[in-house]
Design an enzyme around this catalytic site. Sequence first.
Site, PDB file in Angstrom:
ATOM      1  N   CYS A 125      35.994  10.829 -44.682  1.00 46.61           N
ATOM      2  CA  CYS A 125      36.365  12.244 -44.630  1.00 46.61           C
ATOM      3  C   CYS A 125      37.286  12.620 -45.794  1.00 46.61           C
ATOM      4  CB  CYS A 125      37.106  12.588 -43.338  1.00 46.61           C
ATOM      5  SG  CYS A 125      36.472  11.783 -41.875  1.00 46.61           S
ATOM      6  N   ASP A 126      38.187  11.734 -46.166  1.00 45.58           N
ATOM      7  CA  ASP A 126      39.290  12.135 -47.050  1.00 45.58           C
ATOM      8  C   ASP A 126      39.296  11.515 -48.444  1.00 45.58           C
ATOM      9  OD1 ASP A 126      40.170  13.651 -44.947  1.00 45.58           O
ATOM     10  OD2 ASP A 126      41.552  12.144 -44.183  1.00 45.58           O
ATOM     11  N   CYS A 131      40.377   8.064 -41.810  1.00 47.28           N
ATOM     12  CA  CYS A 131      38.942   8.243 -42.127  1.00 47.28           C
ATOM     13  C   CYS A 131      38.732   8.375 -43.639  1.00 47.28           C
ATOM     14  CB  CYS A 131      38.418   9.480 -41.402  1.00 47.28           C
ATOM     15  SG  CYS A 131      36.696   9.820 -41.806  1.00 47.28           S
TER      16      CYS A 131
END
Length: 309
Positions: free
Chosen positions: A140-141, A137
């Site tokens: 997200c990261d 992801c």
Amino acid sequence: MKNKTEEKIYDLIIVGTGPAGLTAAIYSCRYLLNTLILGELQGGMISESHRICNFPTQNNITGLKLTQKLVNHVKELNGEIKQEKVEDIEKQGEDFRVKTNKKEYFAKKVILAIGTEKRKLNIPGEKEFLGKGVSYCATCDAGFFKDKVVGIVGGSDAALTAALLLAEYAKKVYIIYRKEKFFRAEPAWIKKVEENKKIKVFFNSKITEINGREKVEKVKLDIKKNLKVDGIFIEIGYVPNEKFPKKLRLKTENSYIKVNKKQETSVKGVYAAGDITNNPLKQVITACGEGAIAANSAYEEIKKSQENE
Ligand SMILES: Cc1cc2nc3c(=O)[nH]c(=O)nc-3n(C[C@H](O)[C@H](O)[C@H](O)COP(=O)(O)OP(=O)(O)OC[C@H]3O[C@@H](n4cnc5c(N)ncnc54)[C@H](O)[C@@H]3O)c2cc1C
């Protein structure tokens, strides 16, 4: 296990809180069906999308903002959303028993809007370094990789948009793709990737190993090359969850649930919508459309059976 006669029986349980499930919920609530919406991840895959640029009226909205708007819309209609993981679904006569990690519920109709799961590479190091440089992801990261070097595996829209997002943070981004050119991605994304000086593409290349000590340090490619990277993002597509279709004995096509134009499955009372179905275009707009149709079909069926009572 409680007997269902002691329990409330919902008109409809929607499994999934992605665009398909939440749109089904909007329609179902407006039809005043007694509805329960169960889902693990609010917003589903869009909550992991950096930006959505092709949803009508939204030419540049973050996935999180679109998620928020959808969830708020359901809540404004008094939709009952519970963040629970569905573990089992069973047909009991005409009704359904839906068991989550917390409780069990009963309903006359069920809409499966469970989407898909990220496909894994299944290579050495992938599991070991998950959360230590291996990610599925980018949204997200990406922030963890400021001024670092990262690799992305894949050549779809998801891989290219992940690369573009990562290029906003990282100092260098490699795309590793097994084919000779980007066949499946939207031309608009390909152009942006080609124009981005931070991104370098390795075509005809497969990643065979992820290595490091405490965290990811390098990846091995089958073209006899090691790439030094601080992180590796895997964007190689999706696989449908087969558990519920198998349990409910739904007909499938390449593991995706077969539906007709009313989003009905092969089992009466079960509808499916969004990425989990055998419809070819897996996008937010189509997921929303299928969710709306599924809710309408459930409503029509419930109305018909009430008229016959
Ligand atoms: C990085 C990325 C970028 C994208 N960009 C775009 C774009 O720009 N435009 C576009 O139109 N589309 C885009 N897509 C595709 C789009 O996100 C999907 O087509 C859409 O989200 C499908 O919606 P869905 O509701 O069918 O499934 P999902 O969004 O996958 O939602 C599935 C839901 O089911 C829930 N669920 C699954 N199993 C269970 C269970 N056992 N119990 C409880 N809940 C469960 C999940 O938690 C989730 O809430 C992108 C996807 C990705 C990954």
